[in-house]
Design a protein around this motif. Structure first.
Motif: not given
Ligand code: GDD
Ligand code: MG
Length: 360
Positions: A7, A9-10, A53, A80, A85, A109-111, A146, A161-162, A175, A198, A223
């Protein structure tokens, strides 16, 4: 064959201004786009096909990574038009998957930078016959993540989540953003609309009585969503605290990329990376920091735990401590940027002349 969905795309808003011109997974950490480290880990775990993605700044991924041949794996890109999401992105990626209905598919997740044994997570998923297996980690402050309480067998009891209030903080298990899905569980996510895996998919699966397995693992995990974490991750990759076969060099106290210039008398340490074409002048000190391509640090400056964007310039005797300087920004001589300061791309901060006189 194991497939993975990444993932990427964020919008990376918490990482601005780093992500103004570059999507988060493409910001260089330890000399290469962060995504290169994740792909290397997936390859080592036996993954041979990755679906990326994409959404925000989607066009920059493929020109860099191509079809994956150079990495010894196959890469497919899906985009997309509107961000759908995390769940919507996973569902869109399903169209490019080749796995059978009961096969395991990794989703990441990509980060996330982690030392997790990914192949072992897949093994445990298969052994348990779970619908989804989640990598969980323990953190001191779980509010940004999460929350995933489990029973003694690892069965997931809830997914929050959060959390919004203290009453929702029922565990420090969170998570970690790496899952194994049974492929048919991905296919059941509604297509063509925004879905949060989530907030919608996991709670929905639990309400339906599905078996979600949580695997708590306390190896290295970070993260990279905030600048301090991004800089820390880069330094840890450079120093080999978390090994990566994508590191362009050998682990050590610093990494200087080809085409960079470091003057005699400059001091580098703490996992600093000096990007291609970047310059560090005499008597400058750079500790645990990331200098992107073409960044320049003038004589006598002190840079610590900071990130300097592409082409950014730091003037003589300036202090940058725990800060981010955006691409192309110019910080004049004698400034002090500390504690989380972010200088926007192309900003110009004038020289500061300090006079030690009675009329000052
Ligand atoms: N393709 C796509 N489209 N990717 C998306 C989208 C979207 O609409 N929204 C988010 N992503 C990707 C981001 O690029 C990232 O790699 C990943 O999904 C998670 O998004 P974050 O914005 O980094 O979420 P977070 O860090 O607030 O929370 C998530 O990660 C936590 C762990 O680091 C959640 O999964 C939490 O439950 C988790 O604890
Ligand atoms: Mg994140």
């Amino acid at each position: 064959m194991t497939e993975a969905v990444l993932l990427v795309g964020g919008r990376g808003t918490r990482l601005r201004p780093l992500t103004v011109n570059t999507p988060k997974p493409m910001v260089p950490a330890a000399g290469v786009p962060f995504l290169a480290h994740q792909l290397a880990r997936l390859k080592e775990a036996g993954v041979d096909h990755v679906v990326l993605a994409t959404s925000y700044l989607a066009e920059v991924f493929e020109p860099y990574f191509g079809d994956g041949t150079a990495l010894g794996m196959r890469l497919t890109y899906i985009t997309e038009d509107e961000p759908l999401g995390t769940g919507g992105a996973i569902r869109s990626a399903a169209d490019a998957l080749e796995s059978g209905p009961s096969d395991p598919v990794l989703v990441l997740n990509g980060d996330i930078l982690t030392g997790l044994d990914i192949a072992d997570l897949v093994r445990r998923h298969r052994a348990a016959g779970a619908a989804v297996t989640l990598h969980l980690t323990r953190v001191e402050d779980p509010r940004a993540f999460g929350l995933v309480p489990t029973d003694a067998t690892g069965r997931v009891l809830a997914f929050t989540e959060k959390p919004t209030g203290p009453d929702e903080i029922v565990t420090d298990q969170v998570n970690a953003g790496c899952y194994v899905f049974r492929r048919d569980v991905i296919d059941a996510i509604p297509a063509g609309r925004a879905v949060s895996v989530e907030r919608e998919t996991f709670p929905g699966l639990l309400a339906d009585g599905a078996h979600l397995l949580g695997v708590v693992d306390r190896t290295y995990w970070l993260d990279l969503g905030r600048p301090d974490a991004f800089v820390q991750a880069s330094a840890d990759l450079v120093r080999g605290v978390v090994p990566s076969s994508a590191l362009p060099g050998t682990p050590g106290e610093y990494l200087v990329l080809p085409g960079a210039r470091v003057a005699e008398g400059a001091k580098l340490g703490g996992g600093t990376v000096v990007g291609a074409g970047a310059e560090v002048a005499a008597d400058a000190v750079v500790e645990g920091s990331v200098l992107l391509a073409g960044a320049r640090v003038a004589e006598g400056a002190w840079i610590g735990r900071s990130l300097l964007g592409a082409g950014a310039r730091i003037g003589p005797r300036t202090v940058v401590d725990g800060a981010v300087v955006g691409d192309g920004a110019v910080v004049g001589a004698g400034n002090e940027l500390r504690g989380g300061v972010r200088v926007w791309c192309d900003t110009r901060l004038p020289d500061v002349s300090v006079r030690f006189s009675s009329d000052c």
